[in-house]
Write a protein that holds these residues in place. Sequence first.
Motif, PDB file in Angstrom:
ATOM      1  N   ARG A  73     -80.277 -15.424  22.513  1.00  0.00           N
ATOM      2  CA  ARG A  73     -79.402 -16.427  23.136  1.00  0.00           C
ATOM      3  C   ARG A  73     -80.263 -17.525  23.740  1.00  0.00           C
ATOM      4  N   PHE A  74     -79.785 -18.766  23.684  1.00  0.00           N
ATOM      5  CA  PHE A  74     -80.544 -19.899  24.228  1.00  0.00           C
ATOM      6  C   PHE A  74     -79.693 -20.654  25.234  1.00  0.00           C
ATOM      7  N   VAL A  75     -80.312 -21.036  26.360  1.00  0.00           N
ATOM      8  CA  VAL A  75     -79.649 -21.854  27.378  1.00  0.00           C
ATOM      9  C   VAL A  75     -80.480 -23.112  27.562  1.00  0.00           C
ATOM     10  N   LEU A  76     -79.882 -24.267  27.312  1.00  0.00           N
ATOM     11  CA  LEU A  76     -80.620 -25.525  27.453  1.00  0.00           C
ATOM     12  C   LEU A  76     -80.905 -25.853  28.907  1.00  0.00           C
ATOM     13  N   ASP A  77     -79.932 -25.631  29.785  1.00  0.00           N
ATOM     14  CA  ASP A  77     -80.056 -26.028  31.192  1.00  0.00           C
ATOM     15  C   ASP A  77     -79.755 -24.823  32.079  1.00  0.00           C
ATOM     16  N   GLU A  78     -80.766 -23.996  32.277  1.00  0.00           N
ATOM     17  CA  GLU A  78     -80.632 -22.784  33.105  1.00  0.00           C
ATOM     18  C   GLU A  78     -80.825 -23.174  34.564  1.00  0.00           C
ATOM     19  N   ARG A  79     -79.915 -22.733  35.433  1.00  0.00           N
ATOM     20  CA  ARG A  79     -79.976 -23.115  36.845  1.00  0.00           C
ATOM     21  C   ARG A  79     -80.430 -21.993  37.765  1.00  0.00           C
ATOM     22  N   ASP A  80     -80.893 -20.882  37.221  1.00  0.00           N
ATOM     23  CA  ASP A  80     -81.349 -19.763  38.036  1.00  0.00           C
ATOM     24  C   ASP A  80     -82.802 -19.990  38.457  1.00  0.00           C
ATOM     25  N   PRO A  81     -83.081 -20.211  39.755  1.00  0.00           N
ATOM     26  CA  PRO A  81     -84.460 -20.469  40.193  1.00  0.00           C
ATOM     27  C   PRO A  81     -85.397 -19.286  39.962  1.00  0.00           C
ATOM     28  N   GLN A  82     -84.849 -18.070  39.861  1.00  0.00           N
ATOM     29  CA  GLN A  82     -85.700 -16.908  39.608  1.00  0.00           C
ATOM     30  C   GLN A  82     -86.344 -17.011  38.222  1.00  0.00           C
ATOM     31  N   VAL A  83     -85.623 -17.569  37.259  1.00  0.00           N
ATOM     32  CA  VAL A  83     -86.192 -17.733  35.919  1.00  0.00           C
ATOM     33  C   VAL A  83     -87.303 -18.778  35.950  1.00  0.00           C
ATOM     34  N   LEU A  84     -87.158 -19.803  36.781  1.00  0.00           N
ATOM     35  CA  LEU A  84     -88.236 -20.783  36.933  1.00  0.00           C
ATOM     36  C   LEU A  84     -89.489 -20.113  37.481  1.00  0.00           C
ATOM     37  N   ARG A  85     -89.326 -19.222  38.453  1.00  0.00           N
ATOM     38  CA  ARG A  85     -90.491 -18.505  39.003  1.00  0.00           C
ATOM     39  C   ARG A  85     -91.113 -17.596  37.943  1.00  0.00           C
ATOM     40  N   THR A  86     -90.285 -17.006  37.095  1.00  0.00           N
ATOM     41  CA  THR A  86     -90.815 -16.200  35.993  1.00  0.00           C
ATOM     42  C   THR A  86     -91.657 -17.060  35.056  1.00  0.00           C
ATOM     43  N   LEU A  87     -91.152 -18.242  34.733  1.00  0.00           N
ATOM     44  CA  LEU A  87     -91.895 -19.161  33.872  1.00  0.00           C
ATOM     45  C   LEU A  87     -93.237 -19.534  34.501  1.00  0.00           C
ATOM     46  N   MET A  88     -93.244 -19.857  35.786  1.00  0.00           N
ATOM     47  CA  MET A  88     -94.498 -20.242  36.430  1.00  0.00           C
ATOM     48  C   MET A  88     -95.488 -19.086  36.424  1.00  0.00           C
ATOM     49  N   GLY A  89     -94.996 -17.853  36.570  1.00  0.00           N
ATOM     50  CA  GLY A  89     -95.881 -16.692  36.486  1.00  0.00           C
ATOM     51  C   GLY A  89     -96.492 -16.559  35.102  1.00  0.00           C
ATOM     52  N   TRP A  90     -95.677 -16.733  34.058  1.00  0.00           N
ATOM     53  CA  TRP A  90     -96.210 -16.689  32.688  1.00  0.00           C
ATOM     54  C   TRP A  90     -97.258 -17.775  32.472  1.00  0.00           C
ATOM     55  N   LYS A  91     -96.960 -18.979  32.983  1.00  0.00           N
ATOM     56  CA  LYS A  91     -97.854 -20.110  32.747  1.00  0.00           C
ATOM     57  C   LYS A  91     -99.176 -19.922  33.476  1.00  0.00           C
ATOM     58  N   SER A  92     -99.128 -19.419  34.713  1.00  0.00           N
ATOM     59  CA  SER A  92    -100.368 -19.148  35.447  1.00  0.00           C
ATOM     60  C   SER A  92    -101.228 -18.138  34.707  1.00  0.00           C
ATOM     61  N   GLY A 150     -92.197 -18.915  21.565  1.00  0.00           N
ATOM     62  CA  GLY A 150     -92.336 -20.312  21.966  1.00  0.00           C
ATOM     63  C   GLY A 150     -91.894 -21.268  20.875  1.00  0.00           C
ATOM     64  N   LEU A 151     -92.187 -20.944  19.629  1.00  0.00           N
ATOM     65  CA  LEU A 151     -91.764 -21.789  18.514  1.00  0.00           C
ATOM     66  C   LEU A 151     -90.250 -21.733  18.330  1.00  0.00           C
ATOM     67  N   ILE A 152     -89.701 -20.520  18.446  1.00  0.00           N
ATOM     68  CA  ILE A 152     -88.242 -20.381  18.361  1.00  0.00           C
ATOM     69  C   ILE A 152     -87.580 -21.212  19.453  1.00  0.00           C
ATOM     70  N   LEU A 153     -88.141 -21.129  20.658  1.00  0.00           N
ATOM     71  CA  LEU A 153     -87.617 -21.886  21.794  1.00  0.00           C
ATOM     72  C   LEU A 153     -87.597 -23.384  21.491  1.00  0.00           C
ATOM     73  N   HIS A 154     -88.692 -23.919  20.939  1.00  0.00           N
ATOM     74  CA  HIS A 154     -88.759 -25.353  20.690  1.00  0.00           C
ATOM     75  C   HIS A 154     -87.745 -25.793  19.630  1.00  0.00           C
ATOM     76  N   LEU A 155     -87.534 -24.982  18.606  1.00  0.00           N
ATOM     77  CA  LEU A 155     -86.524 -25.337  17.611  1.00  0.00           C
ATOM     78  C   LEU A 155     -85.126 -25.332  18.220  1.00  0.00           C
ATOM     79  N   ARG A 156     -84.867 -24.343  19.067  1.00  0.00           N
ATOM     80  CA  ARG A 156     -83.565 -24.291  19.744  1.00  0.00           C
ATOM     81  C   ARG A 156     -83.410 -25.486  20.695  1.00  0.00           C
ATOM     82  N   MET A 157     -84.494 -25.835  21.384  1.00  0.00           N
ATOM     83  CA  MET A 157     -84.453 -26.985  22.285  1.00  0.00           C
ATOM     84  C   MET A 157     -84.139 -28.263  21.520  1.00  0.00           C
ATOM     85  N   ALA A 158     -84.797 -28.439  20.361  1.00  0.00           N
ATOM     86  CA  ALA A 158     -84.579 -29.648  19.573  1.00  0.00           C
ATOM     87  C   ALA A 158     -83.123 -29.762  19.145  1.00  0.00           C
ATOM     88  N   ARG A 159     -82.534 -28.645  18.699  1.00  0.00           N
ATOM     89  CA  ARG A 159     -81.130 -28.667  18.267  1.00  0.00           C
ATOM     90  C   ARG A 159     -80.202 -28.983  19.440  1.00  0.00           C
TER      91      ARG A 159
END
Length: 358
Positions: A170-189, A264-273
């Motif tokens: 499942r893909f969400v273009l505009d996710e508003r859950d701040p916990q997911v943002l913190r998860t992303l920052m952890g992955w990126k670090s 990450g590639l799947i994500l970018h294709l979903r983002m583009a669509r």
Amino acid sequence: MVRPGDLGTRDIETWRELRAKSGAPAHPFMEPEFALAVGRVRPHARVAVISDGTGRTAGFLPFERGRLGRGRAVGLGVSDVQGAVLRPGFAPAVRELLRGCGLSAWEFDNLEEGQTLFEPAAARSYPSYVIDVGDGYESYEKALRAGSPKFLRTTLAKERKLGREAGEVRFVLDERDPQVLRTLMGWKSAQYRRTGRRDRFAKPWIRDLTEFLFHTRASGCSGLLSVLYAGGRPVAAHFGLRSRTVLSCWFPAYDPEFAKFSPGLILHLRMARAAADDGIGMLDMGRGAAEYKDALKTGELTVYEGASAVPGAGAALRWLGREPSRRAHGFVRDRPRLAGLAQRGLARAGRLRGPKRP
């Protein structure tokens, strides 16, 4: 000169009007909201409000001021598009502009293409790769099939496999859950450390800036968190900034546990669509070579790195170990003795010049 937060409502409206008339892509980094956000976390952020001599506002230059009047593009290090916002046809003298700002130099590392005021001072240029979905996602996918057929076929097969092994995708273009943002920052670090790069999120001001922009909802600059889920679990995410027509890709990352699926590639294709369906015509993936960018891109812009300086400022900056370029910064930083000499020189220069002006 004012702090970004001291800009009046009319100033912000004029900024938006001038930017809209520029004819440049509507990059959110060039909107007043980005300067306002940086001003909240960077105390030396300023905006020069430029008059044309008749009392009318003709432009704005956001910057950060350091020692000896050394200026930097606002948010330098994380801002992917930089420059002045000027009325079409208005071209102040760079020397007078910098002196009016109290700057000896202004450094940039992602100067926008078409910034004729500062382009002559550029030391080098870089391609910034873009995904063009202005004619719709189907047109973009057709270009991918023609240019990278194996890539597209393999990525779609991995998406199906991800769904079979991990659960519904499942893909969400505009996710508003701040916990997911913190998860992303952890992955990126973790990715920064794993690849030997500087961890941007180790800097509190970058974390604070990202979290603030996540809550920013303006037509020209909104934080956009996009997430790919598998079996109800986030497996890849991206946080960037969007305007009505441009998505500036900023922080993509994924859960290494799912690396074999190339999430990450799947994500970018979903983002583009999804972006195309939402009226966005271009995804700017930024400068810097990467295999995934080569596979996804359909075009490129140009950005510039360098520094504009008033006459005589360059030699002083070099002598103090403050050459306005990343290479010089690293050269001094990695040599403790030289760095110590530079710092003592800065301190001595400060004593000679007297106290700083407020």
